[in-house]
Design a protein around this motif. Sequence first.
Motif, PDB file in Angstrom:
ATOM      1  N   THR A  42       8.486   0.747  -1.419  1.00  0.00           N
ATOM      2  CA  THR A  42       7.163   1.366  -1.310  1.00  0.00           C
ATOM      3  C   THR A  42       7.243   2.859  -1.600  1.00  0.00           C
ATOM      4  O   THR A  42       6.391   3.421  -2.298  1.00  0.00           O
ATOM      5  N   ASP A  87       5.595   5.063  -4.726  1.00  0.00           N
ATOM      6  CA  ASP A  87       4.849   6.301  -4.525  1.00  0.00           C
ATOM      7  C   ASP A  87       5.430   7.408  -5.400  1.00  0.00           C
ATOM      8  O   ASP A  87       4.697   8.176  -6.033  1.00  0.00           O
ATOM      9  N   TRP A  88       6.759   7.494  -5.456  1.00  0.00           N
ATOM     10  CA  TRP A  88       7.425   8.516  -6.263  1.00  0.00           C
ATOM     11  C   TRP A  88       7.053   8.372  -7.737  1.00  0.00           C
ATOM     12  O   TRP A  88       6.783   9.367  -8.421  1.00  0.00           O
ATOM     13  N   ARG A 101       4.331   7.161  -8.980  1.00  0.00           N
ATOM     14  CA  ARG A 101       2.949   7.612  -9.163  1.00  0.00           C
ATOM     15  C   ARG A 101       2.888   9.136  -9.252  1.00  0.00           C
ATOM     16  O   ARG A 101       2.168   9.694 -10.083  1.00  0.00           O
ATOM     17  N   ARG A 102       3.647   9.808  -8.373  1.00  0.00           N
ATOM     18  CA  ARG A 102       3.620  11.270  -8.400  1.00  0.00           C
ATOM     19  C   ARG A 102       4.214  11.789  -9.707  1.00  0.00           C
ATOM     20  O   ARG A 102       3.723  12.776 -10.274  1.00  0.00           O
ATOM     21  N   PRO A 142       8.042  11.426   0.905  1.00  0.00           N
ATOM     22  CA  PRO A 142       7.083  10.342   1.173  1.00  0.00           C
ATOM     23  C   PRO A 142       7.611   9.431   2.271  1.00  0.00           C
ATOM     24  O   PRO A 142       8.807   9.130   2.315  1.00  0.00           O
ATOM     25  N   VAL A 195       2.791   7.711   2.339  1.00  0.00           N
ATOM     26  CA  VAL A 195       2.688   7.112   1.013  1.00  0.00           C
ATOM     27  C   VAL A 195       1.291   6.538   0.831  1.00  0.00           C
ATOM     28  O   VAL A 195       0.634   6.137   1.789  1.00  0.00           O
ATOM     29  N   ARG A 196       0.875   6.517  -0.416  1.00  0.00           N
ATOM     30  CA  ARG A 196      -0.343   5.780  -0.757  1.00  0.00           C
ATOM     31  C   ARG A 196       0.149   4.471  -1.358  1.00  0.00           C
ATOM     32  O   ARG A 196       0.440   4.370  -2.542  1.00  0.00           O
ATOM     33  N   SER A 197       0.251   3.453  -0.518  1.00  0.00           N
ATOM     34  CA  SER A 197       0.952   2.235  -0.935  1.00  0.00           C
ATOM     35  C   SER A 197       0.069   1.264  -1.698  1.00  0.00           C
ATOM     36  O   SER A 197       0.564   0.320  -2.295  1.00  0.00           O
TER      37      SER A 197
END
Length: 327
Positions: free
Chosen positions: A162, A166-167, A169-170, A216, A240-242
């Motif tokens: 997860t 998130d990583w 996405r960033r 995160p 995190v934005r999971s």
Amino acid sequence: MGGVLRIHFSDRDFRHVQLARSADPVWEAFLGLHVLTTSLARLPRRLHPWRRRAVRRLRDADLRAASRLLRDLAPADAAYFPDFLTPAESEEGMAAALHTLRATPGTRLARELREAARYRTLPGWTRRLASGDRALLDQVADAVLHFHTRLIAPDWSEVEATVATDWERRMETLEGGMGAMLETLAPFAWRDPVLTAPYPVDADLHLKGRGVRLIPSFFCHTTPIAIADPSLPPVVVYPVRSEPPAPGTRHADVLAALLGTGRARVLSALTVTFTTGSVAVRLGMPASTVSGHLKVLRDAGLVHSERDGAHIMHRLTSRGRHLLRPP
């Protein structure tokens, strides 16, 4: 929750921002402890299964004792808890972190526990810790290890996957520059040159050219947490934005027409990393059918699968997340 955390950037700080690509074992242990002492109604749904499993495991007396000891030092509602509990060396793993924790100087123990006592009444036993009782400090380190081993490590593959998602996405947002990436860090708000977020107290973190390490966290679910001591390397842990935005009805229909109803359902189910079996249970579909759909989605570059011990974990690729995003 009446305060605001303000992180002040300079031009030099942008060159020294680090975005951790893996979960931090010590931060996840303490934030998992906070999840454990928070009611289900106040938690995001993604954390409900873990909390239920953790509550069952807490029938063990030693684990309950470790949890109580850590909760005395770092309760979920604390406006501050001692920085020595989360050493920067945890970036190198649990062993390095615990080695540093056990070696915390007595002057630092006293200073940070005195700071914690400004916000709440501490249990009597912490006076021995503040006086430099090394055996008691070892007990704290042992409790962190025991809590992590019994409650966090069994689900570590999901935590890591997860955080990795998130990583990714960033990293995608960095095409628009560091400011664009900072704008994605909910619940933060970016107003150049200050990053702000709700916080238990008003706090200002002046980076002074040192940059900041952004971590995160799977278990962080409310506000971010920052290292309080301004003399320590700046560290900020954020949730995190999971889950990608759920497709609306019309978009879901378009996906079904494009991929087929079954494959569209499987793709939409991968809001976090899952095994084939967990996707099957979640959707009420035969595991063999889910496996077939996953193969097609993987071949199309929409899903990434990798082995983790006895299981194969599946997660969305950036292309898969993009496809789920409504136009």
